[in-house]
Design a protein around this motif. Sequence first.
Motif, PDB file in Angstrom:
ATOM      1  N   UNK A  23      -5.873  36.783 -18.577  1.00 52.35           N
ATOM      2  CA  UNK A  23      -5.191  38.073 -18.558  1.00 52.35           C
ATOM      3  C   UNK A  23      -3.773  37.900 -19.102  1.00 52.35           C
ATOM      4  N   UNK A  24      -3.396  38.809 -20.010  1.00 54.28           N
ATOM      5  CA  UNK A  24      -2.029  38.775 -20.558  1.00 54.28           C
ATOM      6  C   UNK A  24      -1.181  39.949 -20.077  1.00 54.28           C
ATOM      7  N   UNK A  25      -1.830  41.093 -19.802  1.00 53.42           N
ATOM      8  CA  UNK A  25      -1.105  42.271 -19.310  1.00 53.42           C
ATOM      9  C   UNK A  25      -2.006  43.061 -18.371  1.00 53.42           C
ATOM     10  N   UNK A  26      -1.385  43.698 -17.368  1.00 53.28           N
ATOM     11  CA  UNK A  26      -2.141  44.514 -16.411  1.00 53.28           C
ATOM     12  C   UNK A  26      -1.462  45.873 -16.257  1.00 53.28           C
ATOM     13  N   UNK A  27      -2.270  46.947 -16.368  1.00 51.99           N
ATOM     14  CA  UNK A  27      -1.793  48.313 -16.137  1.00 51.99           C
ATOM     15  C   UNK A  27      -2.620  48.907 -14.993  1.00 51.99           C
ATOM     16  N   UNK A  28      -2.342  50.155 -14.646  1.00 49.55           N
ATOM     17  CA  UNK A  28      -3.045  50.786 -13.523  1.00 49.55           C
ATOM     18  C   UNK A  28      -4.557  50.865 -13.757  1.00 49.55           C
ATOM     19  N   UNK A  29      -4.961  51.209 -14.997  1.00 46.53           N
ATOM     20  CA  UNK A  29      -6.394  51.389 -15.284  1.00 46.53           C
ATOM     21  C   UNK A  29      -6.924  50.463 -16.372  1.00 46.53           C
ATOM     22  N   UNK A  30      -6.055  49.592 -16.909  1.00 44.64           N
ATOM     23  CA  UNK A  30      -6.451  48.759 -18.044  1.00 44.64           C
ATOM     24  C   UNK A  30      -5.926  47.341 -17.879  1.00 44.64           C
TER      25      UNK A  30
END
Length: 433
Positions: A23-30
């Motif tokens: 994982x490189x980036x985490x958002x609320x839904x993605x």
Amino acid sequence: MSLEKLRLKLERKIELSPHFGEITQIYANTIKANGLKTSIGDIVSIKGIDNDISGIVSAIERDYFSIIPFTSTQGYKVGDKVFISQKGLKIGVGNGLLGRIVDPLANPIDNLGEIQKDSTISILNTPIKAMNRGLIDEVFSVGVKSVDGLLTCGKGQKMGIFAGSGVGKSTLIGMIVRGSSAEIKVIALIGERGREVPEFIAKNLGNDLKNTIIVVATSDDSPLMRKYGAFSAMSIAEYFKNQGKDVLFIMDSVTRFAMAQREIGLSLGEPPTSKGYPPSVLSLLPKLMERAGKEENKGSITAFFTILVEGDDLSDPIADQSRSILDGHIVLSRELSEFGIYPPINILASSSRVMNDIIDKKHRENVIKFRKIYSLLKENEVLIRIGSYQKGSDKELDYALSKKEKLEAFLQQDSTTMLDFKEIYTKLDEIFK
């Protein structure tokens, strides 16, 4: 292993891919990750400290790919490992699904134990090819007078039920399920409140799930589950259609399905258009709806899709797009509902595009008479109510007034009363005798 076999193996073009990505980036839904060679639709597993979650690859860039998770992203961090667990989204199907309530992945949620699966099928299939579609030439009776009599449906037809909130669409679809003689019934409850699911089964279906499969994705489920719940239910219907069976497919509602795709599309960076819906929403509707129909040398899927029209506005983008894809529309009227007419179907605003091909001449003539007389009454309703119309002024309106009670009686039906097509045909004919 012989040297010859080893040489042949080395000469093959093999796509070498690492065992895992990160994982490189985490958002609320993605979630964005890299390090794996993935395809759109691949199912991946993300390993966290406490538990694992699954997601689907929804977008691919040169250096990374985007994952929409089936559940919340809470508790995961940059650097967590991502593994490919399945090429494409598939579910298990079989006769064991009959009488059961399942989630979009065909896992049981009715506390009745495991389900016996006979085979595995893909959720995302292409619609029936145009030249492989059979002609719609048989009546599909649903036991509702105003539908069978005035908006007759055919086997393999796609109908829309357009209604505002609280007008009575759940009651109508319950009547259609109970009144239909389809061999298999598949119901997709997408984006509804959790409270409504047991209520719908108890009140509208009378707890009778014989030959019925219910696929549930409630409003608190992730947008991915709400989106693929519809496709999963359609795939289950296709499984039985391919066995030569006539299937009734009901989805409530297309609007919640579209809202789920709106969440997904916007999280992936799509531009919002009308009412905030990205372009992918409008292109997704035909991919789902066109999978229903009648296929040569196989069975049929007769589909009823409910569309929630906000503020009773039929020009809503989802309602407008759905009308252009479907083979007919049933419009529920809040005004009729307030007058106590159930089911509150606005006959003058509704139509069935295949009706004239599947009913006989006498039936067609009676439908034309009904619509003409009913339209005349509606046009002069205010004059009649305030007593301004004098009998004898217009022969056609006098005749319409003499039939008013019979017309309104035909439109009304108790939700527990089901009639067969011949009875409805006779009742319609009796109005004009």
